[in-house]
Each structure stands twice: as structure tokens, then as C-alpha cells.
Design an enzyme around this catalytic site. Sequence first.
Site, mmCIF file in Angstrom:
data_model
loop_
_atom_site.group_PDB
_atom_site.id
_atom_site.type_symbol
_atom_site.label_atom_id
_atom_site.label_comp_id
_atom_site.label_asym_id
_atom_site.label_seq_id
_atom_site.Cartn_x
_atom_site.Cartn_y
_atom_site.Cartn_z
ATOM 1 N N ASN A 1 -13.276 -56.839 6.067
ATOM 2 C CA ASN A 1 -11.755 -56.914 7.208
ATOM 3 C C ASN A 1 -11.680 -58.684 7.104
ATOM 4 O O ASN A 1 -12.752 -59.086 8.112
ATOM 5 C CB ASN A 1 -12.164 -56.137 8.505
ATOM 6 C CG ASN A 1 -11.127 -56.861 9.469
ATOM 7 O OD1 ASN A 1 -9.915 -57.808 8.638
ATOM 8 N ND2 ASN A 1 -11.201 -56.728 10.844
ATOM 9 N N SER B 1 -21.317 -58.291 13.681
ATOM 10 C CA SER B 1 -21.824 -58.715 13.491
ATOM 11 C C SER B 1 -23.312 -59.132 12.402
ATOM 12 O O SER B 1 -24.028 -58.228 11.919
ATOM 13 C CB SER B 1 -22.548 -59.963 14.418
ATOM 14 O OG SER B 1 -21.817 -60.868 15.529
ATOM 15 N N GLU C 1 -17.686 -49.968 16.569
ATOM 16 C CA GLU C 1 -17.963 -51.576 16.633
ATOM 17 C C GLU C 1 -17.435 -51.895 17.869
ATOM 18 O O GLU C 1 -16.801 -52.063 18.802
ATOM 19 C CB GLU C 1 -16.719 -52.143 16.481
ATOM 20 C CG GLU C 1 -16.359 -52.453 14.515
ATOM 21 C CD GLU C 1 -15.515 -52.708 13.651
ATOM 22 O OE1 GLU C 1 -16.101 -53.299 12.945
ATOM 23 O OE2 GLU C 1 -14.791 -53.297 13.975
ATOM 24 N N HIS D 1 -8.046 -51.370 15.302
ATOM 25 C CA HIS D 1 -9.311 -52.331 15.774
ATOM 26 C C HIS D 1 -9.231 -52.825 16.711
ATOM 27 O O HIS D 1 -8.491 -52.747 17.753
ATOM 28 C CB HIS D 1 -9.030 -53.332 14.304
ATOM 29 C CG HIS D 1 -10.800 -54.641 14.371
ATOM 30 N ND1 HIS D 1 -11.030 -55.607 15.577
ATOM 31 C CD2 HIS D 1 -11.533 -54.305 13.583
ATOM 32 C CE1 HIS D 1 -11.671 -56.227 15.319
ATOM 33 N NE2 HIS D 1 -12.451 -55.543 13.938
ATOM 34 N N GLU E 1 -9.455 -55.908 18.218
ATOM 35 C CA GLU E 1 -8.424 -56.616 18.322
ATOM 36 C C GLU E 1 -7.201 -56.260 18.412
ATOM 37 O O GLU E 1 -6.305 -56.580 19.462
ATOM 38 C CB GLU E 1 -8.395 -57.688 17.088
ATOM 39 C CG GLU E 1 -9.688 -58.439 17.183
ATOM 40 C CD GLU E 1 -10.729 -59.103 16.050
ATOM 41 O OE1 GLU E 1 -10.007 -58.918 15.091
ATOM 42 O OE2 GLU E 1 -11.374 -59.508 16.410
ATOM 43 N N LYS F 1 -9.288 -60.115 8.998
ATOM 44 C CA LYS F 1 -8.833 -60.493 10.071
ATOM 45 C C LYS F 1 -7.487 -61.290 9.381
ATOM 46 O O LYS F 1 -7.303 -61.379 7.825
ATOM 47 C CB LYS F 1 -9.892 -61.147 10.863
ATOM 48 C CG LYS F 1 -10.861 -59.996 11.422
ATOM 49 C CD LYS F 1 -11.062 -60.530 12.048
ATOM 50 C CE LYS F 1 -12.641 -59.173 12.525
ATOM 51 N NZ LYS F 1 -13.671 -59.640 13.627
ATOM 52 N N GLY G 1 -18.503 -60.858 16.453
ATOM 53 C CA GLY G 1 -18.087 -62.363 16.297
ATOM 54 C C GLY G 1 -18.844 -62.886 16.200
ATOM 55 O O GLY G 1 -18.585 -64.038 17.075
HETATM 56 P P1 PGA Z 1 -18.227 -59.433 12.367
HETATM 57 O O1 PGA Z 1 -16.754 -59.023 12.750
HETATM 58 O O2 PGA Z 1 -18.589 -59.251 11.433
HETATM 59 O O3 PGA Z 1 -17.282 -60.999 12.500
HETATM 60 O O4 PGA Z 1 -18.394 -59.887 13.932
HETATM 61 C C1 PGA Z 1 -16.442 -56.873 12.427
HETATM 62 C C2 PGA Z 1 -15.164 -56.490 12.704
HETATM 63 O O5 PGA Z 1 -13.994 -56.946 13.051
HETATM 64 O O6 PGA Z 1 -14.852 -55.908 11.734
#
Ligand code: PGA
Length: 253
Positions: free
Chosen positions: A9, A215, A169, A97, A99, A11, A175
Amino acid sequence: MRKTIIAGNWKMNKTAEEAQGLVSEIVNIHRDEINNGAEVVIIPPFVHLSGTYSLIKNSDVKLGAQNCSEHESGAYTGEISAGMLVSYNASYVIIGHSERRQYFGETNALLAKKVDIALKHNLTPIYCCGETIEQRNAGEHFNVNETQITEGLFHLNADEMKKVVIAYEPVWAIGTGVTASSAQAQEVHAFIRSTIAKKYGNEVAQSITIQYGGSMKPENAAELLAQPDIDGGLIGGAALKSRDFIEIIKAAR
Ligand code: PGA
């Protein structure tokens, strides 16, 4: 056997030129170095769907999108429909997601509609769930995930449910560089699977791919992916570097 799916992903990252470079690297290294049966999905921003597809179409790598509208078409400025995504050769779409939930106010009720429209167009929804750190510290993580799964997905019939991919997640791991330990992740994955089994039975529950996200990186991927109920990864930061993404794919069983 459940499908192992490793999805990147991106983003809101990468210009046109950067996107082309990254996709080319992934496709080339994937072709030369990987043959472990894991399904690989690149999920770039909408504007890169067409360019990405032109680079992956002769490979095994699949295309996904980061969101879709709950509407079929019409006067919804700035939105992208599931039908459009399919016409650009997307096979997957991320729904809910954290976000989107956090910054764009997406609720479980809205996400249920997005899941429906994705399935109607034969797009595989990657439905995301996960608790915040406050919810985990308060011991609410099982309840929170159960509610997100129940309200977003449990209106589906068993045949529809089998077509869904789930991504657990934990928001506190996205992140941040802090990964859930393999035991913490496995515990929630097993809980999600048993929640599905209670509603749909064991056969459906055992058939559903549940990815981990938050992460995931080359250093921790093998241990996470070795857990019995972790069937792949939804990768953010580490999907922006071809080598890191490839190393995670290689860690899949
Ligand atoms: P990340 O994001 O690997 O940067 O933690 C995962 C995600 O939000 O799908």
C-alpha cells in the site's frame, strides 16, 4: 490452503516517474528471484493505476486500489467508482484503512456499502480492522475488532464472505516502526477467525486470508508470517523500497 497475499500500500507517495521505476524494479526482481506461490499486489495511488498495470500485465503481480466510492457513478466530485477500478484492471481494493476511518470519518456502516459495491464488481475487498493504543491499553482490542468485522462484513452471505480478505492492522503499529509481536498479532488473528467461524462456520473461517499490517519489514516478516493464522501482509513504508518489499515477499511461506 489459504492464499498468502503480500500487498504493498503506497498511500500518497511517488510521482509518475518514481512509480514507474519502483514497479519495474519489483516486477523484474520478482520474476527473477521469487517462486513461492505468494500473491503479490501493488496498490498505488489512483493516478498510477494505468501506468502500473502496463508494467505488470505480463507478470504474476496483481493491481489494487486504496479506496472506492460507495456509489455506482454520478455527481460525486473527486470520487472513484469500483467499476472504474475494474476497467483499469484492478483486482483488489482496500476498504476501511485506519487512515480513512480516522481522517475521512469512514464508519463501519459506510464501509459495509463499499464492500458490497466492490464485490458486485468482482473486486476483492481488503477490509481493514484494528485498535488504537488507547483501546489496547484499556483491554478493548478484541471488542473493537469484533465490532469492525461484524458491522462491516457480517451482512454478507457465506459465498460473499469467502471472497473477502481481512487485514488486521493495529493503529499503534502503522507507520510507527513498532510492530505487534508475533504472539500479539497471532492472538488477534485467531480471534478474528473464530469470530468468523461462529457466524459462518469453520470451513468459511479457514478459507479466509487474514493479513497483518503495521510496520512489517524484512527483519520481522518471517516470524509474523510463520504464525498459523497470519496469511500475508499489508505493507506501507517497506513497500516503497523494492528490495525491502521483495525481502518480505520472500519471507512468505
Ligand atoms: P506501515 O503501514 O507498513 O508503514 O506501518 C501499513 C499500512 O498502513 O497498511
